[in-house]
Scaffold this motif. Structure first.
Motif, PDB file in Angstrom:
ATOM      1  N   ALA A   1     -12.776 -82.945  13.521  1.00 25.51           N
ATOM      2  CA  ALA A   1     -12.956 -82.665  12.091  1.00 25.51           C
ATOM      3  C   ALA A   1     -13.154 -83.960  11.304  1.00 25.51           C
ATOM      4  O   ALA A   1     -12.565 -85.000  11.624  1.00 25.51           O
TER       5      ALA A   1
ATOM      6  N   ASN B   1      -9.226 -71.406  -1.376  1.00 20.93           N
ATOM      7  CA  ASN B   1     -10.126 -70.890  -0.349  1.00 20.93           C
ATOM      8  C   ASN B   1      -9.775 -69.430  -0.096  1.00 20.93           C
ATOM      9  O   ASN B   1      -8.838 -68.891  -0.703  1.00 20.93           O
TER      10      ASN B   1
ATOM     11  N   ARG C   1     -16.145 -79.623  -2.343  1.00 21.12           N
ATOM     12  CA  ARG C   1     -15.867 -78.820  -1.152  1.00 21.12           C
ATOM     13  C   ARG C   1     -15.595 -79.782   0.004  1.00 21.12           C
ATOM     14  O   ARG C   1     -16.391 -80.677   0.259  1.00 21.12           O
TER      15      ARG C   1
ATOM     16  N   PRO D   1      -8.243 -77.594  10.881  1.00 20.61           N
ATOM     17  CA  PRO D   1      -9.012 -77.841   9.659  1.00 20.61           C
ATOM     18  C   PRO D   1      -9.387 -76.553   8.950  1.00 20.61           C
ATOM     19  O   PRO D   1      -9.642 -75.528   9.587  1.00 20.61           O
ATOM     20  N   THR D   2      -9.395 -76.600   7.638  1.00 22.91           N
ATOM     21  CA  THR D   2      -9.844 -75.497   6.806  1.00 22.91           C
ATOM     22  C   THR D   2     -10.717 -76.076   5.698  1.00 22.91           C
ATOM     23  O   THR D   2     -10.609 -77.265   5.379  1.00 22.91           O
ATOM     24  N   VAL D   3     -11.571 -75.270   5.132  1.00 21.29           N
ATOM     25  CA  VAL D   3     -12.443 -75.729   4.046  1.00 21.29           C
ATOM     26  C   VAL D   3     -11.800 -75.358   2.710  1.00 21.29           C
ATOM     27  O   VAL D   3     -11.405 -74.210   2.495  1.00 21.29           O
TER      28      VAL D   3
ATOM     29  N   VAL E   1     -12.202 -85.474   7.973  1.00 14.81           N
ATOM     30  CA  VAL E   1     -11.226 -85.244   6.899  1.00 14.81           C
ATOM     31  C   VAL E   1     -11.146 -86.514   6.061  1.00 14.81           C
ATOM     32  O   VAL E   1     -10.444 -87.459   6.414  1.00 14.81           O
TER      33      VAL E   1
ATOM     34  N   SER F   1     -13.029 -80.584   3.886  1.00 11.96           N
ATOM     35  CA  SER F   1     -12.123 -80.128   4.939  1.00 11.96           C
ATOM     36  C   SER F   1     -10.745 -80.754   4.743  1.00 11.96           C
ATOM     37  O   SER F   1     -10.623 -81.911   4.347  1.00 11.96           O
TER      38      SER F   1
END
Length: 252
Positions: free
Chosen positions: A227, A171, A147, A126-128, A229, A149
């Motif tokens: 996460a 990001n 914003r 996962p990334t933001v 999502v 994930s």
């Protein structure tokens, strides 16, 4: 008048991973098999009548990279990149709609004169992602949280969109997370379609392909499964509502 179905375009050599990816796209868009067709671009060139039969395209990910040296690309990779470029050109001209993901964003960016390099990889997991100001008025991205994930696993990326591209998401790790060109071409660096569970199953297929150290699989998979999502699939549902055949009918 009823629009034609959408088409999932497979660019994965691994048939099992491709079948699972199609199912992830189908469930995410809430379309049934009649509303979302599928075409294996690895094994069969784009049909001549494809733009007459489908209203839009969803392009999946791949272990290929747009930045692979030309000398190492197989004939299959070169041919499918030409076919993806054809889809992109038709979307830029607004004669179809298309959403390219992961590997696809690199192919499209390069074709449109942008730069793709190995300078912006992101670890598997996962990334933001943060939406830009331009995303607020976009018909696909405008309803998403600003914003959220998302799931990523890639070796290349871009600092800026290609000429004509409107940056929609970004990001720090990979500045171009999503963009739009014109009204009907979209591209995302992150994967919008998989659930965390489906993503870990895909990780198992590619655990020896250099995205992460194979012994770290369990640790990374646990992080993915933990996460939340939610927004990426909403993106796909928005695309399907805007360009797909009918209002989605299949529950998640």
């Amino acid at each position: 008048m009823t629009r034609a179905p959408l088409l999932y375009v497979c660019v994965r050599p691994q048939k099992g991973a491709a079948a699972a990816e199609y199912e992830s796209f189908r469930r995410a868009t809430r379309l049934d098999e009649a509303q979302l067709g599928q075409h294996d671009l690895v094994r069969e060139a784009l049909p001549a009548d494809v733009f007459d039969r489908y209203s839009g395209f969803l392009v999946g990910g791949s272990p290929f990279n747009a930045t692979d040296p030309e000398s190492t690309k197989t004939d299959v990779q070169r041919r499918l990149e030409r076919d993806l470029a054809t889809i992109a050109e038709r979307a830029v001209d607004a004669t179809t709609a298309a959403l390219f993901t992961c590997y696809g964003i690199g192919v499209v960016t390069r074709h449109l004169g942008g730069e793709v390099s190995r300078a912006f990889p992101e670890d598997t997991g996962p990334t933001v992602v943060e939406l830009t100001g331009d995303a607020a008025s976009d018909p696909v991205f405008g309803e998403l949280a600003t914003r959220f994930s998302a799931l990523t696993a890639h070796k290349e990326g871009s600092a800026v969109p290609p000429p004509g591209g409107v940056l929609l998401a970004t990001n720090d790790g990979c500045p171009v997370q999503a963009y739009r060109v014109g009204d009907t071409l979209y591209a995302t660096q992150f994967h919008p379609e998989p659930t965390p569970k489906a993503f870990t199953e895909r990780m198992a297929v590619y655990r020896d392909d250099g995205y992460f150290a194979a012994p770290d699989y369990e640790r990374i998979a646990a992080r993915v499964l933990a996460a939340s999502v939610t927004e990426p699939v909403r993106l796909l549902r928005g695309f399907a509502r805007l360009f797909g055949p009918e209002a989605p009918t299949v529950t998640a």
